[in-house]
Design a protein around this motif. Structure first.
Motif, PDB file in Angstrom:
ATOM      1  N   ARG A 173       0.859  -1.298  -0.028  1.00  0.00           N
ATOM      2  CA  ARG A 173      -0.004  -0.030   0.014  1.00  0.00           C
ATOM      3  C   ARG A 173       0.762   1.091  -0.034  1.00  0.00           C
ATOM      4  NH1 ARG A 173      -5.177  -0.444  -1.651  1.00  0.00           N
ATOM      5  NH2 ARG A 173      -5.941  -2.633  -0.791  1.00  0.00           N
ATOM      6  N   SER A 174       2.106   1.280   0.845  1.00  0.00           N
ATOM      7  CA  SER A 174       2.623   2.383   0.760  1.00  0.00           C
ATOM      8  C   SER A 174       2.812   3.189  -0.338  1.00  0.00           C
ATOM      9  CB  SER A 174       4.165   2.079   1.333  1.00  0.00           C
ATOM     10  OG  SER A 174       3.959   1.649   2.722  1.00  0.00           O
ATOM     11  N   LEU A 233       2.175   6.993  -1.843  1.00  0.00           N
ATOM     12  CA  LEU A 233       3.298   7.985  -2.192  1.00  0.00           C
ATOM     13  C   LEU A 233       2.787   8.591  -3.543  1.00  0.00           C
ATOM     14  CD1 LEU A 233       6.441   5.944  -1.133  1.00  0.00           C
ATOM     15  CD2 LEU A 233       5.623   7.903  -0.094  1.00  0.00           C
ATOM     16  N   GLY A 259      -3.374   8.938   3.633  1.00  0.00           N
ATOM     17  CA  GLY A 259      -2.230   8.545   4.272  1.00  0.00           C
ATOM     18  C   GLY A 259      -2.364   8.321   5.967  1.00  0.00           C
ATOM     19  N   SER A 285      -2.696   5.155   8.234  1.00  0.00           N
ATOM     20  CA  SER A 285      -1.687   4.773   9.164  1.00  0.00           C
ATOM     21  C   SER A 285      -2.336   4.770  10.717  1.00  0.00           C
ATOM     22  CB  SER A 285      -0.409   5.882   9.210  1.00  0.00           C
ATOM     23  OG  SER A 285       0.419   5.666  10.066  1.00  0.00           O
TER      24      SER A 285
END
Length: 137
Positions: free
Chosen positions: A64-65, A69, A84, A88
């Protein structure tokens, strides 16, 4: 017209609402974490739908990161920052740590509103991108 994934994101939000507003049998002590996972699933479902329609090659990323981004480039910095942060916070809340307190109902409500706004904004961004593509064609 509602797509199946959009309906899934909404159904996750609706179930999270039930956990936040009523006592559900069998959820004592577990409902905050269950709510966090449902909210995260709603966000991920909306992200998958967004990427599937705007950049299908990004959906194939397993992590997913990287999706978060590059989200600011396609959907805008404001949407990417909220998405984001919510992802998180919900990821952290979904895992039990004996040295940390879980999220409160108020914190979960705020995250629920943030996720709902991101789901809405991603859907709106898709429509705007589709209009731009149609105008440019």
């Amino acid at each position: 017209m509602t797509t199946p994934t959009a309906a899934s994101a909404q159904s996750c939000l609706d179930t999270a609402d039930q956990l936040l507003t009523s006592v559900m049998r069998g959820t004592r002590g577990a409902w905050p974490r269950a709510c966090a996972w449902l909210l995260r699933l709603a966000l991920e479902t909306a992200m998958d739908d967004y990427w599937l329609r705007s950049r299908p090659e990004i959906v194939s990323m397993r992590a997913r990161s990287p999706q978060f981004l590059v989200l600011d480039r396609y959907a805008g910095r404001h949407i990417a920052a909220r998405a984001g942060y919510a992802w998180s916070a919900l990821s952290r809340a979904g895992h039990h740590h004996s040295y940390e307190l879980g999220l409160t109902a108020g914190e979960l409500r705020r995250l629920r509103e943030m996720v709902a706004a991101v789901v809405h904004d991603l859907a709106r961004a898709q429509v705007e991108q589709a209009r731009g593509a149609d105008d440019g064609a």
